[in-house]
Write a protein that holds these residues in place. Structure first.
Motif: not given
Length: 137
Positions: A42-50, A52-53
């Motif tokens: 879930a955190q990876a998805r959030m960072h992907l959307q933002q 934030n590589i």
């Protein structure tokens, strides 16, 4: 998870997790691994959307580590037989797909793996009463 200005909150969260792990049954520990892997995705998805590589990569790495070093290593291949072998192959598949998700920046793959983990977590939680009876015996 917390900024550096929240050192106390971060320490409190770590103590809560450590306390939960120390008092948990083996069945509960596996449930916590599923939850941790899903939270990392879930955190990876959030960072992907933002966009934030670096944070996306860290979250995906965390999910892979939970799957490989937690879930996969906890399999008892001697007693588990065919089920353990199939889970082992599924965990390997998940790890490879998560690496692919990171390289290709694919939210679709992250959703796929989260769905697989959710299904396994649900099945695992469904056997909780049986696991408690076996532990008591």
């Amino acid at each position: 998870m917390f900024s550096q200005g929240h050192g106390g909150a971060n320490a409190y969260a770590r103590v809560g997790v450590q306390t939960g792990v120390m008092g948990a049954s083996p069945h509960r520990l596996v449930a916590m691994l599923y939850q941790g892997a899903r939270q990392a995705i879930a955190q990876a998805r959030m960072h992907l959307q933002q966009g934030n590589i670096p944070a996306r990569g860290e979250a995906i790495t965390k999910a892979i580590n939970i799957i490989e070093s937690g879930l996969q290593q906890s399999l008892n291949r001697d007693i588990g037989g065919d089920i353990a072998a199939r889970l082992d192959a599924l965990y390997t598949y998940m790890s490879h797909r998560l690496l692919e998700a990171n390289v290709r920046q694919s939210e679709e793959v992250l959703v796929e793996i989260d769905g697989l983990l959710a299904t396994l977590e649900e099945a695992w939680m469904a056997i909780a009463p049986d696991a408690a009876k076996m532990a008591a015996a």
